[in-house]
Structures are given as C-alpha cells and as structure tokens.
Design an enzyme around this catalytic site. Structure first.
Site, PDB file in Angstrom:
ATOM      1  N   ARG A  41       0.827  -1.283  -0.066  1.00  0.00           N
ATOM      2  CA  ARG A  41       0.034   0.105   0.233  1.00  0.00           C
ATOM      3  C   ARG A  41       0.782   1.131  -0.020  1.00  0.00           C
ATOM      4  NH1 ARG A  41      -4.576  -2.018   4.031  1.00  0.00           N
ATOM      5  NH2 ARG A  41      -6.092  -2.812   2.697  1.00  0.00           N
ATOM      6  N   LYS A 198     -19.470 -18.136   3.839  1.00  0.00           N
ATOM      7  CA  LYS A 198     -20.909 -17.909   4.140  1.00  0.00           C
ATOM      8  C   LYS A 198     -21.645 -17.368   2.970  1.00  0.00           C
ATOM      9  CE  LYS A 198     -20.302 -18.085   9.102  1.00  0.00           C
ATOM     10  NZ  LYS A 198     -20.707 -17.223  10.378  1.00  0.00           N
ATOM     11  N   GLY A 351      -9.007  -9.996   0.158  1.00  0.00           N
ATOM     12  CA  GLY A 351      -7.664 -10.473   0.580  1.00  0.00           C
ATOM     13  C   GLY A 351      -7.141 -12.063   0.313  1.00  0.00           C
ATOM     14  N   GLY A 374     -13.119  -4.142   1.637  1.00  0.00           N
ATOM     15  CA  GLY A 374     -14.959  -4.010   1.970  1.00  0.00           C
ATOM     16  C   GLY A 374     -15.488  -2.979   0.800  1.00  0.00           C
TER      17      GLY A 374
END
Length: 397
Positions: A41, A198, A351, A374
């Site tokens: 980053r 999930k 990720g 996100g």
C-alpha cells in the site's frame, strides 16, 4: 462516472504552488516490534505523491493505521514507521506532523506526513467542524485511498465536501475505470466468481450479480449451500441450510435470464479439516455423511476453466477451495491459471483472492487487482461508494 482527476489538474498546470492534501491508504501490517511486514500500500501511494511533488505542490499526506481510539495517542498507532518507509521510497525526508488539524507548515516541493487521521476526534463520524478544518489546510484535496472509499469519514468525505477542489488520485481513478469496464460496460459474456465461507456475508452480492452476469460461479462454503439447494449431499461440510431458499432464488433469477450458476459435478473431500488430511475425489452425488468438501473436483475445474477462457469479462472474489492446503488447492489454481490465460478483461479483489494471485504468480496476467477489500465488495453489491458520490458531485461545480 465523471470525477475530476488529479492527473488532469497537473496536465493543466493548476497544481504548482498549491497546497495538496492526499488521503492515501497506508494502513500496512506490522509485527509486534512495529516493523512493517508488507508495504504494497505504501508503494502504491508513491506515484500520486511524486506527481504532486513534481508539479511543484506543497504536499500533505495522511492515512489511518489500525483501529486507534480517537483522541488517545498510543505509540503503536503512530505512522512513524510509514514515514520512514516513504522517505526511503521517495529518496527525501518525510517529516511526521502530529496535532496538525489547526495548521501545517509545508512549502512547495516539500512533503509531510500527517499523523494517523483516526486519532482526530470526530473522524469516523464525519464531524463537520473537523472536516472544515481539514479542508482549510488545502487548495486541492486528492482522494487516493480506494480501501476507504466505502466509508464517509472526515478525511475521506467531509474534506471532499468542503475543500476548494476535490479530485481522484491515480489509484482511485484506476479503480473507477476498472469497475466501470467490468460492471457498467462489460464485454460479454460476463462471468463472476464469488466464493467464501458463508452465503450470508455475500448474499446481497450474489443477488446483485444475478441480475447482471452471464455466469455466476460459487465456491467454498457458499457452493455447499447451493449444492443443498439442488438436493445434493454435502456430508458435514460448512453450509447454511437456512439460506437454501435464497440460493434457489439466485439460481432461478439467473435461469430466467438464460444464465446459469454452474453446480460442481465432482468435489474433493476429506474426513478432517487439516493440511495432511487424505484428499478423495468424488462425484458430487457420492459425498458421504462424514465427508468435508474442501475443493471442487478436477472435472468441475476443467469445465469452469473452459467457461473462463471463453469469457469477455471476469470478476473474481474468493478462492473456490481451501487453497492454503496443497491437497485442496487444485480448483483455485486451475481457475487462477484460466483467468491468467483468458483474453477477457479481469478484475480481482479481496484478501484471500490476492493471496491466491500471489501464490500462483499471476499478478501480471490479471487485468486489474483491486486494493480495497470492503470497498470492492460494496461495488459488487451494486452500492454507490460515498467517495465516488461526493467526487462526482464536486466535479459538477
């Protein structure tokens, strides 16, 4: 999406002598001694900073780091290690400034790093007074932190609201371009791979993509719930039986559009979730009550690879098996290599996806690798990110 771009301001000669405030994403992992363990980053933020310095700006850069408590400074929350690494990469001093909200001394041709912006009271709640103070520091605000684009905070949204000029840095602009190419104006067929443990965490993504894509590949625990929805056995595999109806609805929505959710024809099973467990390939109908499904089988992987190689656009979020264990990595590796070999434009994010890309060394063969976890997921959900919304609004004057 129309936003003002920092590169355009530089090209127009509007940056020289101006105070430029760059919101970067320098939130890097550190070990217990405070040493940076992975600096992607920081390296990714350098082009924007160099662009501003080369254009003759007085440059301020800030970022969050970790999850500090607002108003309570602790040494482990400091950007000091980041300042040191930035200085190495830029080949010049990068002074770290604390308590900067009420004023910063920086001259054209200089760069300073402003201490962890999440230490400022009111940052996360986008306090207007704080945002206005930040905006007063600068002539040009540059948002270059896609990883924070889904958050409306003082240093990401409020400052863009009140600064004289608000624009997208090169990293953020590249994300906008890649997302637009992949989702707003895709070359067909558009195939999405959505995998994870999930369904519940990615249900809205699956529902949103079901209205857009030509093929929706599900993997991991999500695939197990879809297998249940098709009346197939999954043994003691991770799944969410209470979401079977939602899985059926996604399959039906795709079918109604002449599209499909390819269901595995074979899987790789084990009796225990561990790296040295014995891996057994089985037809999907032959899964035993004590089996754990830990990967897609070779026939399924080959069928999916053919589909990906024929795609026009590929969106990839999540490995399709437990790729960290070599015995259960074949499915993810096959899909990764198919994406690399495809002529399709591909965009990948998340990720675990980035870890798989690194493991198989295909970084240069993926069209665009998204840096925002996100934020990338919210884009796939069809949401308009706060950073995109405010920059688009400000670009209209």
């Amino acid at each position: 999406m129309n936003v003002l771009r920092f590169s355009d301001l530089v090209a127009q000669g509007r940056v020289r002598g101006q105070r430029v405030f760059i919101r970067a994403d320098l939130n890097v992992p550190q070990d217990d001694a405070g040493h940076i363990t992975e600096d992607t980053r920081i390296r990714a933020s350098v082009p924007c900073i160099r662009m501003a310095l080369d254009a003759g700006a007085a440059v301020m850069v800030t970022s969050h780091l970790g999850r500090p408590t607002e108003g309570e400074f602790k040494p482990e929350d400091s950007l000091a290690p980041v300042a040191a690494r930035l200085a190495e990469l830029l080949g010049r001093p990068v002074p770290l400034k604390a308590n900067w909200v009420d004023g910063v001394a920086v001259q054209p041709g200089e760069v300073v790093l402003l201490e962890n912006c999440r230490l400022n009271k009111g940052e996360k709640k986008n306090n207007e007074e704080l945002a206005r103070k930040m905006a007063a520091l600068t002539d040009i605000f540059v948002h270059d932190a896609f990883g924070t684009a889904h958050r409306a905070e003082a240093s990401t949204y409020g400052i863009a609201q009140f600064a004289k000029v608000a624009c997208a840095g090169p990293l953020l602009a590249a994300e906008i371009d890649a997302i637009t190419k992949a989702l707003a104006h895709p070359k067909r067929p558009l195939v999405a791979i959505v995998a994870g443990s999930k369904v519940s965490t990615k249900l809205t993504i699956l529902q949103s993509l079901a209205a857009k894509v030509d093929g929706l590949v599900v993997g991991g625990g999500i695939a197990n719930t879809f297998l249940l929805a098709q009346g197939l056995p999954i043994g003691k595999s991770l799944a969410e039986p209470d979401l079977v109806n939602e899985a059926k609805a996604v399959i039906a929505a795709m079918k109604a559009r002449g599209a499909a959710v390819p269901i595995p024809v074979d899987v790789v099973c084990a009796k225990a979730f561990k790296a040295d467990a014995v891996a057994t390939v089985k037809a999907v109908a032959d899964v035993a009550p004590d089996d754990l499904i830990l990967d897609i089988g070779p026939k399924t992987a080959a069928l999916l690879a053919d589909q990906l190689e024929a795609a026009g656009t590929i969106v990839w979020n999540g490995p399709v098996g437990v790729f960290e264990f070599d015995a259960f990595a074949n499915g993810t590796e096959t899909i990764a290599r198919a994406i690399a070999d495809s002529d399709a434009f591909s965009i990948a994010g998340g990720g675990d996806t980035l870890a798989a890309i690194a493991k198989y060394g295909i970084e240069k063969d993926v069209g665009y690798i998204s840096t925002g976890g996100g934020a990338f997921l919210e884009v796939l959900e069809g949401k308009t990110l706060p950073a995109f919304e405010i920059l688009a609004r400000r670009s209209q004057g």
